[in-house]
Design a protein around this motif. Structure first.
Motif, PDB file in Angstrom:
ATOM      1  N   LEU A   5       0.906  -1.136   0.038  1.00 59.65           N
ATOM      2  CA  LEU A   5       0.116  -0.085   0.120  1.00 59.65           C
ATOM      3  C   LEU A   5       0.866   1.348   0.056  1.00 59.65           C
ATOM      4  O   LEU A   5       0.618   2.254  -0.657  1.00 59.65           O
ATOM      5  CB  LEU A   5      -0.949   0.108   1.222  1.00 59.65           C
ATOM      6  N   VAL A   6       1.859   1.296   0.729  1.00 58.10           N
ATOM      7  CA  VAL A   6       2.909   2.451   0.877  1.00 58.10           C
ATOM      8  C   VAL A   6       3.440   2.522  -0.543  1.00 58.10           C
ATOM      9  O   VAL A   6       3.500   3.666  -1.013  1.00 58.10           O
ATOM     10  CB  VAL A   6       3.812   2.177   1.840  1.00 58.10           C
ATOM     11  N   PHE A   7       4.108   1.535  -1.085  1.00 59.59           N
ATOM     12  CA  PHE A   7       4.739   1.556  -2.417  1.00 59.59           C
ATOM     13  C   PHE A   7       3.727   2.047  -3.416  1.00 59.59           C
ATOM     14  O   PHE A   7       3.945   2.956  -4.382  1.00 59.59           O
ATOM     15  CB  PHE A   7       5.307   0.167  -2.764  1.00 59.59           C
ATOM     16  N   PHE A   8       2.386   1.615  -3.435  1.00 62.88           N
ATOM     17  CA  PHE A   8       1.387   1.917  -4.267  1.00 62.88           C
ATOM     18  C   PHE A   8       1.060   3.276  -4.168  1.00 62.88           C
ATOM     19  O   PHE A   8       0.921   4.268  -5.159  1.00 62.88           O
ATOM     20  CB  PHE A   8      -0.084   1.323  -4.006  1.00 62.88           C
ATOM     21  N   LEU A   9       1.012   3.920  -2.951  1.00 60.33           N
ATOM     22  CA  LEU A   9       0.668   5.326  -2.673  1.00 60.33           C
ATOM     23  C   LEU A   9       2.185   6.307  -3.063  1.00 60.33           C
ATOM     24  O   LEU A   9       1.769   7.172  -3.844  1.00 60.33           O
ATOM     25  CB  LEU A   9       0.486   5.771  -1.325  1.00 60.33           C
ATOM     26  N   LEU A  15       3.739   8.989 -10.232  1.00 64.01           N
ATOM     27  CA  LEU A  15       2.889   9.003 -11.567  1.00 64.01           C
ATOM     28  C   LEU A  15       2.097  10.597 -11.717  1.00 64.01           C
ATOM     29  O   LEU A  15       2.061  11.207 -12.641  1.00 64.01           O
ATOM     30  CB  LEU A  15       1.689   8.210 -11.544  1.00 64.01           C
ATOM     31  N   LYS A  16       1.478  11.158 -10.490  1.00 59.54           N
ATOM     32  CA  LYS A  16       0.726  12.402 -10.382  1.00 59.54           C
ATOM     33  C   LYS A  16       1.652  13.434 -10.768  1.00 59.54           C
ATOM     34  O   LYS A  16       1.630  14.171 -11.676  1.00 59.54           O
ATOM     35  CB  LYS A  16       0.093  12.686  -9.210  1.00 59.54           C
ATOM     36  N   LYS A  17       3.074  13.297 -10.224  1.00 57.94           N
ATOM     37  CA  LYS A  17       4.004  14.382 -10.349  1.00 57.94           C
ATOM     38  C   LYS A  17       4.331  14.396 -11.748  1.00 57.94           C
ATOM     39  O   LYS A  17       4.461  15.332 -12.521  1.00 57.94           O
ATOM     40  CB  LYS A  17       4.997  14.455  -9.442  1.00 57.94           C
ATOM     41  N   PHE A  18       5.167  13.217 -12.099  1.00 59.93           N
ATOM     42  CA  PHE A  18       5.624  13.275 -13.416  1.00 59.93           C
ATOM     43  C   PHE A  18       4.986  12.491 -14.613  1.00 59.93           C
ATOM     44  O   PHE A  18       5.297  13.083 -15.822  1.00 59.93           O
ATOM     45  CB  PHE A  18       6.835  12.167 -13.223  1.00 59.93           C
ATOM     46  N   ALA A  19       3.867  12.026 -14.507  1.00 62.37           N
ATOM     47  CA  ALA A  19       3.114  11.374 -15.734  1.00 62.37           C
ATOM     48  C   ALA A  19       1.768  12.142 -15.841  1.00 62.37           C
ATOM     49  O   ALA A  19       1.461  12.717 -16.827  1.00 62.37           O
ATOM     50  CB  ALA A  19       2.782  10.121 -15.684  1.00 62.37           C
ATOM     51  N   TRP A  20       0.799  12.184 -14.597  1.00 61.67           N
ATOM     52  CA  TRP A  20      -0.225  12.858 -14.807  1.00 61.67           C
ATOM     53  C   TRP A  20      -0.358  14.466 -15.083  1.00 61.67           C
ATOM     54  O   TRP A  20      -1.165  14.800 -16.078  1.00 61.67           O
ATOM     55  CB  TRP A  20      -0.973  12.688 -13.719  1.00 61.67           C
ATOM     56  N   GLY A  21       0.400  15.327 -14.669  1.00 64.47           N
ATOM     57  CA  GLY A  21       0.694  16.541 -14.881  1.00 64.47           C
ATOM     58  C   GLY A  21       0.998  16.795 -16.251  1.00 64.47           C
ATOM     59  O   GLY A  21       0.428  17.627 -17.070  1.00 64.47           O
ATOM     60  N   PRO A  22       2.033  16.226 -16.738  1.00 64.40           N
ATOM     61  CA  PRO A  22       2.594  16.684 -18.145  1.00 64.40           C
ATOM     62  C   PRO A  22       1.360  16.066 -19.223  1.00 64.40           C
ATOM     63  O   PRO A  22       1.057  16.741 -20.019  1.00 64.40           O
ATOM     64  CB  PRO A  22       3.605  15.720 -18.426  1.00 64.40           C
ATOM     65  N   LEU A  23       1.003  14.840 -18.757  1.00 66.22           N
ATOM     66  CA  LEU A  23      -0.172  14.232 -19.683  1.00 66.22           C
ATOM     67  C   LEU A  23      -1.544  15.198 -19.911  1.00 66.22           C
ATOM     68  O   LEU A  23      -2.065  15.503 -20.892  1.00 66.22           O
ATOM     69  CB  LEU A  23      -0.579  12.924 -19.338  1.00 66.22           C
TER      70      LEU A  23
END
Length: 154
Positions: A5-9, A15-23
């Protein structure tokens, strides 16, 4: 499970910082591009409709002018035709009057010439009658002779 769960978070945060924002930035730019293209197409369509309406109006105006030019040409042609016919009629009338005057003049000359010949013949007949008294038959022969002479003099 807690570590997963920690690794998932952590993975979600990364992902939110590096993938979701630029996407999301790319998607936002794409949306703006599509919106501007749609507006540009609408504007182009409106301009094309306006140009088509102007061309249609110019075509109508050109047809109207062409029709007017044709009508003017027909009127001018008809007017010239009437003028030519009237001029020809006047010329024919003048020629007719001139010919009649010439005929009358020639007639008068012929009558005058005939009167001169008759007078001359009368004088000649009278001089012959004075020279001798003639019978009716001699008189007729004399008249025929003078008529023949008058015909030869012509």
């Amino acid at each position: 499970m807690l570590t997963q769960l920690v690794f998932f978070l952590i993975l979600l945060a990364l992902l939110k910082k590096f993938a979701w924002g630029p996407l999301m930035n790319v998607m936002q730019k794409r949306e703006e591009y599509v919106t501007s293209e749609i507006e540009s197409a609408e504007q182009s369509r409106a301009e094309a409709e306006k140009a088509q309406a102007e061309a249609s109006e110019q075509l109508k105006q050109t047809k109207k002018e062409a029709t007017q030019i044709i009508e003017d040409a027909k009127k001018t042609g008809a007017k010239q035709e009437q003028e030519i016919v009237e001029a020809a009629r006047r010329e024919a009338q003048n020629m007719k009057q001139s010919a009649q005057e010439e005929i009358e003049h020639e007639k008068e000359k012929a009558v005058q010439a005939l009167q001169d010949q008759v007078g001359s013949l009368s004088v000649q007949i009278a001089s012959k009658v004075i020279e001798k008294e003639i019978s009716e038959q001699d008189q007729e022969e004399l008249i025929n002779e003078y008529i023949k002479e008058a015909g030869e003099e012509r």
